[in-house]
Scaffold this motif. Structure first.
Motif, PDB file in Angstrom:
ATOM      1  N   LEU A   4       0.692  -1.307   0.041  1.00 30.96           N
ATOM      2  CA  LEU A   4      -0.184   0.099  -0.378  1.00 30.96           C
ATOM      3  C   LEU A   4       0.659   1.037  -0.208  1.00 30.96           C
ATOM      4  CD1 LEU A   4      -2.673  -0.586   2.395  1.00 30.96           C
ATOM      5  CD2 LEU A   4      -3.279  -0.687  -0.739  1.00 30.96           C
ATOM      6  N   PHE A   5       2.591   1.446   0.606  1.00 31.12           N
ATOM      7  CA  PHE A   5       2.366   2.545   0.931  1.00 31.12           C
ATOM      8  C   PHE A   5       3.471   1.991  -0.310  1.00 31.12           C
ATOM      9  CE2 PHE A   5       0.907   1.568   5.270  1.00 31.12           C
ATOM     10  CZ  PHE A   5      -0.050   2.004   4.480  1.00 31.12           C
ATOM     11  N   LYS A   6       3.705   1.707  -1.369  1.00 33.61           N
ATOM     12  CA  LYS A   6       5.823   1.442  -2.704  1.00 33.61           C
ATOM     13  C   LYS A   6       5.244   2.478  -3.242  1.00 33.61           C
ATOM     14  CE  LYS A   6       8.070  -1.557  -5.605  1.00 33.61           C
ATOM     15  NZ  LYS A   6       8.071  -2.402  -5.924  1.00 33.61           N
ATOM     16  N   LYS A   7       6.169   3.584  -3.370  1.00 30.01           N
ATOM     17  CA  LYS A   7       6.169   4.747  -3.870  1.00 30.01           C
ATOM     18  C   LYS A   7       7.236   4.910  -5.229  1.00 30.01           C
ATOM     19  CE  LYS A   7       5.557   7.489  -0.483  1.00 30.01           C
ATOM     20  NZ  LYS A   7       5.779   8.805   0.457  1.00 30.01           N
ATOM     21  N   ASN A   8       6.944   5.291  -6.478  1.00 27.36           N
ATOM     22  CA  ASN A   8       8.253   5.469  -7.338  1.00 27.36           C
ATOM     23  C   ASN A   8       9.300   6.420  -6.919  1.00 27.36           C
ATOM     24  OD1 ASN A   8       6.807   7.354  -8.130  1.00 27.36           O
ATOM     25  ND2 ASN A   8       5.899   7.537 -10.061  1.00 27.36           N
ATOM     26  N   PRO A   9      10.098   6.039  -8.360  1.00 28.46           N
ATOM     27  CA  PRO A   9      11.354   7.245  -8.109  1.00 28.46           C
ATOM     28  C   PRO A   9      10.993   8.516  -7.424  1.00 28.46           C
ATOM     29  CG  PRO A   9      12.071   5.775  -9.974  1.00 28.46           C
ATOM     30  CD  PRO A   9      10.873   5.259  -9.105  1.00 28.46           C
ATOM     31  N   PHE A  10      10.121   9.222  -7.537  1.00 29.24           N
ATOM     32  CA  PHE A  10       9.442  10.365  -7.712  1.00 29.24           C
ATOM     33  C   PHE A  10       8.486  10.820  -6.713  1.00 29.24           C
ATOM     34  CE2 PHE A  10      10.167  10.192 -12.278  1.00 29.24           C
ATOM     35  CZ  PHE A  10      10.812  11.201 -12.367  1.00 29.24           C
ATOM     36  N   GLY A  11       8.188   9.564  -5.237  1.00 33.08           N
ATOM     37  CA  GLY A  11       7.360   9.347  -3.876  1.00 33.08           C
ATOM     38  C   GLY A  11       6.023   9.392  -4.574  1.00 33.08           C
TER      39      GLY A  11
ATOM     40  N   LEU B  51       2.905   4.358  -5.462  1.00 34.78           N
ATOM     41  CA  LEU B  51       2.070   3.437  -6.129  1.00 34.78           C
ATOM     42  C   LEU B  51       0.854   3.430  -6.620  1.00 34.78           C
ATOM     43  CD1 LEU B  51       5.147   1.568  -7.424  1.00 34.78           C
ATOM     44  CD2 LEU B  51       4.265   3.732  -8.612  1.00 34.78           C
ATOM     45  N   PHE B  52      -0.429   2.606  -5.215  1.00 30.34           N
ATOM     46  CA  PHE B  52      -1.638   1.945  -5.186  1.00 30.34           C
ATOM     47  C   PHE B  52      -2.834   3.189  -6.212  1.00 30.34           C
ATOM     48  CE2 PHE B  52      -5.426   1.897  -2.875  1.00 30.34           C
ATOM     49  CZ  PHE B  52      -5.673   0.749  -3.329  1.00 30.34           C
ATOM     50  N   ILE B  53      -2.154   4.192  -5.231  1.00 31.57           N
ATOM     51  CA  ILE B  53      -2.823   5.692  -5.358  1.00 31.57           C
ATOM     52  C   ILE B  53      -2.643   5.998  -7.159  1.00 31.57           C
ATOM     53  CG2 ILE B  53      -3.357   8.346  -5.370  1.00 31.57           C
ATOM     54  CD1 ILE B  53      -2.233   7.594  -2.407  1.00 31.57           C
ATOM     55  N   LYS B  54      -1.470   6.110  -7.688  1.00 30.43           N
ATOM     56  CA  LYS B  54      -2.076   6.338  -8.489  1.00 30.43           C
ATOM     57  C   LYS B  54      -2.523   4.837  -9.697  1.00 30.43           C
ATOM     58  CE  LYS B  54       1.878   6.481 -12.943  1.00 30.43           C
ATOM     59  NZ  LYS B  54       3.415   6.456 -12.695  1.00 30.43           N
ATOM     60  N   LYS B  55      -1.900   3.687  -9.785  1.00 28.15           N
ATOM     61  CA  LYS B  55      -2.813   2.802  -9.871  1.00 28.15           C
ATOM     62  C   LYS B  55      -4.635   2.921  -9.781  1.00 28.15           C
ATOM     63  CE  LYS B  55      -1.768  -1.992  -9.076  1.00 28.15           C
ATOM     64  NZ  LYS B  55      -1.477  -2.903  -8.529  1.00 28.15           N
ATOM     65  N   TRP B  56      -4.946   3.450  -8.866  1.00 34.20           N
ATOM     66  CA  TRP B  56      -6.974   3.829  -8.910  1.00 34.20           C
ATOM     67  C   TRP B  56      -7.097   5.299  -9.958  1.00 34.20           C
ATOM     68  CZ3 TRP B  56     -10.854   1.450  -8.449  1.00 34.20           C
ATOM     69  CH2 TRP B  56     -10.967  -0.128  -7.192  1.00 34.20           C
ATOM     70  N   LEU B  57      -5.484   6.223  -9.323  1.00 34.63           N
ATOM     71  CA  LEU B  57      -6.043   6.781 -10.711  1.00 34.63           C
ATOM     72  C   LEU B  57      -6.711   6.544 -12.163  1.00 34.63           C
ATOM     73  CD1 LEU B  57      -4.102   9.784  -9.306  1.00 34.63           C
ATOM     74  CD2 LEU B  57      -6.266   9.699  -8.803  1.00 34.63           C
ATOM     75  N   ILE B  58      -5.312   5.622 -12.058  1.00 30.19           N
ATOM     76  CA  ILE B  58      -5.397   5.570 -13.895  1.00 30.19           C
ATOM     77  C   ILE B  58      -6.208   4.445 -14.375  1.00 30.19           C
ATOM     78  CG2 ILE B  58      -4.154   4.172 -15.664  1.00 30.19           C
ATOM     79  CD1 ILE B  58      -1.841   4.769 -14.017  1.00 30.19           C
ATOM     80  N   ARG B  59      -6.607   3.687 -13.417  1.00 33.90           N
ATOM     81  CA  ARG B  59      -8.145   2.664 -13.225  1.00 33.90           C
ATOM     82  C   ARG B  59      -9.476   4.464 -13.389  1.00 33.90           C
ATOM     83  NH1 ARG B  59      -7.409  -1.224  -8.792  1.00 33.90           N
ATOM     84  NH2 ARG B  59      -6.282  -2.628  -9.614  1.00 33.90           N
ATOM     85  N   ILE B  60      -9.513   5.081 -12.338  1.00 31.80           N
ATOM     86  CA  ILE B  60     -10.489   5.623 -12.927  1.00 31.80           C
ATOM     87  C   ILE B  60     -10.975   6.705 -13.881  1.00 31.80           C
ATOM     88  CG2 ILE B  60     -11.818   7.803 -11.736  1.00 31.80           C
ATOM     89  CD1 ILE B  60     -10.986   6.227  -9.188  1.00 31.80           C
ATOM     90  N   LEU B  61      -9.801   7.214 -14.098  1.00 31.05           N
ATOM     91  CA  LEU B  61      -9.393   8.453 -15.390  1.00 31.05           C
ATOM     92  C   LEU B  61      -9.723   7.476 -16.522  1.00 31.05           C
ATOM     93  CD1 LEU B  61      -6.453  10.497 -14.223  1.00 31.05           C
ATOM     94  CD2 LEU B  61      -9.101  11.005 -14.082  1.00 31.05           C
ATOM     95  N   GLY B  62      -9.247   6.834 -16.806  1.00 29.19           N
ATOM     96  CA  GLY B  62      -9.301   4.956 -17.631  1.00 29.19           C
ATOM     97  C   GLY B  62     -10.907   4.973 -18.568  1.00 29.19           C
TER      98      GLY B  62
ATOM     99  N   VAL C 131      -0.589  11.108 -11.673  1.00 32.46           N
ATOM    100  CA  VAL C 131      -0.242   9.677 -13.029  1.00 32.46           C
ATOM    101  C   VAL C 131       0.590   9.918 -13.150  1.00 32.46           C
ATOM    102  CG1 VAL C 131      -1.694   8.520 -14.647  1.00 32.46           C
ATOM    103  CG2 VAL C 131      -2.955   9.887 -12.766  1.00 32.46           C
ATOM    104  N   GLY C 132       2.075  10.735 -13.959  1.00 32.83           N
ATOM    105  CA  GLY C 132       3.417  10.201 -14.371  1.00 32.83           C
ATOM    106  C   GLY C 132       3.263  11.402 -14.833  1.00 32.83           C
ATOM    107  N   SER C 133       3.282  12.390 -15.154  1.00 34.24           N
ATOM    108  CA  SER C 133       3.769  13.715 -15.460  1.00 34.24           C
ATOM    109  C   SER C 133       5.108  14.473 -15.462  1.00 34.24           C
ATOM    110  CB  SER C 133       3.090  15.366 -15.271  1.00 34.24           C
ATOM    111  OG  SER C 133       3.770  16.644 -15.478  1.00 34.24           O
ATOM    112  N   ILE C 134       5.659  14.642 -15.823  1.00 33.22           N
ATOM    113  CA  ILE C 134       7.599  15.149 -15.563  1.00 33.22           C
ATOM    114  C   ILE C 134       7.575  16.848 -15.864  1.00 33.22           C
ATOM    115  CG2 ILE C 134       9.946  15.334 -16.054  1.00 33.22           C
ATOM    116  CD1 ILE C 134       9.707  11.787 -17.337  1.00 33.22           C
ATOM    117  N   SER C 135       6.835  17.166 -14.799  1.00 31.49           N
ATOM    118  CA  SER C 135       6.894  18.421 -15.380  1.00 31.49           C
ATOM    119  C   SER C 135       8.231  19.792 -15.707  1.00 31.49           C
ATOM    120  CB  SER C 135       5.612  18.542 -14.395  1.00 31.49           C
ATOM    121  OG  SER C 135       4.725  18.702 -13.551  1.00 31.49           O
TER     122      SER C 135
END
Length: 267
Positions: free
Chosen positions: A3-10, A13-24, A118-122
Motif C-alpha cells: 500500500l505504501f510503495k512509491k516510485n522514484p518521484f515519491g 503506486l497504489f494511489i496512482k493505479k486507482w487514478l489510472i483506473r478511474i480516469l481510464g 498519474v505520470g507527468s515529468i513537469s
C-alpha cells in the motif's frame, strides 16, 4: 504491491493505479464510442524492454494525446491487438509510464494536478512562459528527472513542445537521446485536433476517425550522429518535417478527401 510503495518521484503506486483506473474508465468512450481510435503497430510495444524507452510523438491537444497513449499501451501489454476494446486492461496498468509536460500546464487546476500525479515529468519550458516568448537556460533538475524516469520505465515526449503543427523540433529531445541512448519509438496521431478542444478535455465533434500509428524503433548512431542529424530523423519519424507540406497530386488529394470524409463530423 504494498500500500505504501512509491516510485522514484515519491508518488504512491497504489494511489496512482486507482487514478489510472478511474480516469481510464471515464475517458474510454472518448476514443471508443463518441469517436473511433484506429490503431496500427501496437505489436511493437510487446517487444520493448521495461525501461529506457522514449516515445516521440506529434502533439495535437494538451491532455487527450497522452491519455490515448495510456489506453493503447496498457491494452497492448495486456494482449489486445490494435484495439482498446474492453477497458478491463486498466485493472493492472503499467505504473512506470511517464510523460513530459510543461510545469505551468500541469499546475493549472485540479484535473491537471491529478493527471500530473498519474505520470507527468513537469518541466519549465525554455522558450515560452505564461503566453509569452522567453529565452532561458534548461534546468538540470528537469534533465535529471527525465533520466530518472527512463531508468524506471517508459517516457512519452512531444519534441515540438506545442500543439501547433510543423513547428521546429526542440533540440532538448535530441540531446536526451544522444546522452541516455534510449530505444526511440515514433508515434504519429491524427484526428485529435478535430474531435477535442485544445486542452483535450472537451469533446468538440463526434464520430471523428482518430488515427494512432506506432512505428519501428529509430535507428540511431548515438555516438557519431550529430544533434542536427537526430533532430531531422525525429522530424521525419513523427511526420513534421517541412517536406510533408508538399503539394499533393490529384490522386493523393482525392485519397485525402476520402479520409477526411471519414473524419467529418456527422451530426
Amino acid at each position: 504491491m504494498g500500500l505504501f510503495k512509491k516510485n522514484p518521484f515519491g508518488h504512491n503506486l497504489f494511489i496512482k493505479k486507482w487514478l489510472i483506473r478511474i480516469l481510464g474508465v471515464l475517458s474510454h468512450r472518448r476514443f471508443r464510442g463518441f469517436n473511433e481510435l484506429q490503431i496500427d503497430g501496437s505489436e511493437i510495444l510487446k517487444t520493448l524492454p521495461d525501461t529506457n524507452v522514449l516515445f516521440i510523438s506529434n502533439h495535437q491537444t494538451y491532455f487527450a494525446d497522452v491519455v490515448s497513449m495510456f489506453h493503447v499501451f496498457n491494452a497492448s501489454l495486456s494482449g489486445r491487438d490494435d484495439n482498446i476494446k474492453n477497458v478491463g486492461y486498466l485493472w493492472n496498468p503499467k505504473l512506470n509510464l511517464y510523460y513530459v509536460a510543461a510545469k505551468e500546464t500541469m499546475s493549472a487546476g485540479l484535473l491537471p494536478k491529478i493527471l500530473a500525479y498519474v505520470g507527468s515529468i513537469s518541466i519549465e519550458r525554455t522558450w515560452r512562459s505564461e503566453g509569452k516568448d522567453v529565452n532561458r537556460q534548461v534546468k538540470m533538475s528537469d534533465i535529471s528527472a527525465i533520466s530518472k524516469a527512463l531508468d524506471d520505465g517508459w517516457v512519452i515526449t512531444f519534441p515540438q513542445g506545442t500543439t501547433t503543427p510543423f513547428k521546429p523540433i526542440r533540440k532538448g529531445t535530441a540531446h536526451i537521446i544522444k546522452r541516455y541512448k534510449p530505444i526511440v519509438i515514433p508515434i504519429v496521431i491524427d484526428g485529435f485536433r478535430r474531435s477535442f478542444d485544445k486542452k483535450g478535455l472537451r469533446i468538440k465533434k463526434k464520430n471523428i476517425l482518430q488515427t494512432f500509428e506506432i512505428k519501428e524503433p529509430l535507428k540511431i548512431d548515438y555516438d557519431n550522429e550529430s544533434i542536427e542529424d537526430i533532430v531531422e530523423k525525429i522530424e521525419y519519424a513523427i511526420e513534421q518535417h517541412p517536406s510533408f507540406l508538399k503539394v499533393l497530386t490529384p490522386q493523393q488529394l482525392k485519397e485525402q478527401e476520402e479520409l477526411n470524409e471519414q473524419r467529418r463530423w456527422k451530426s
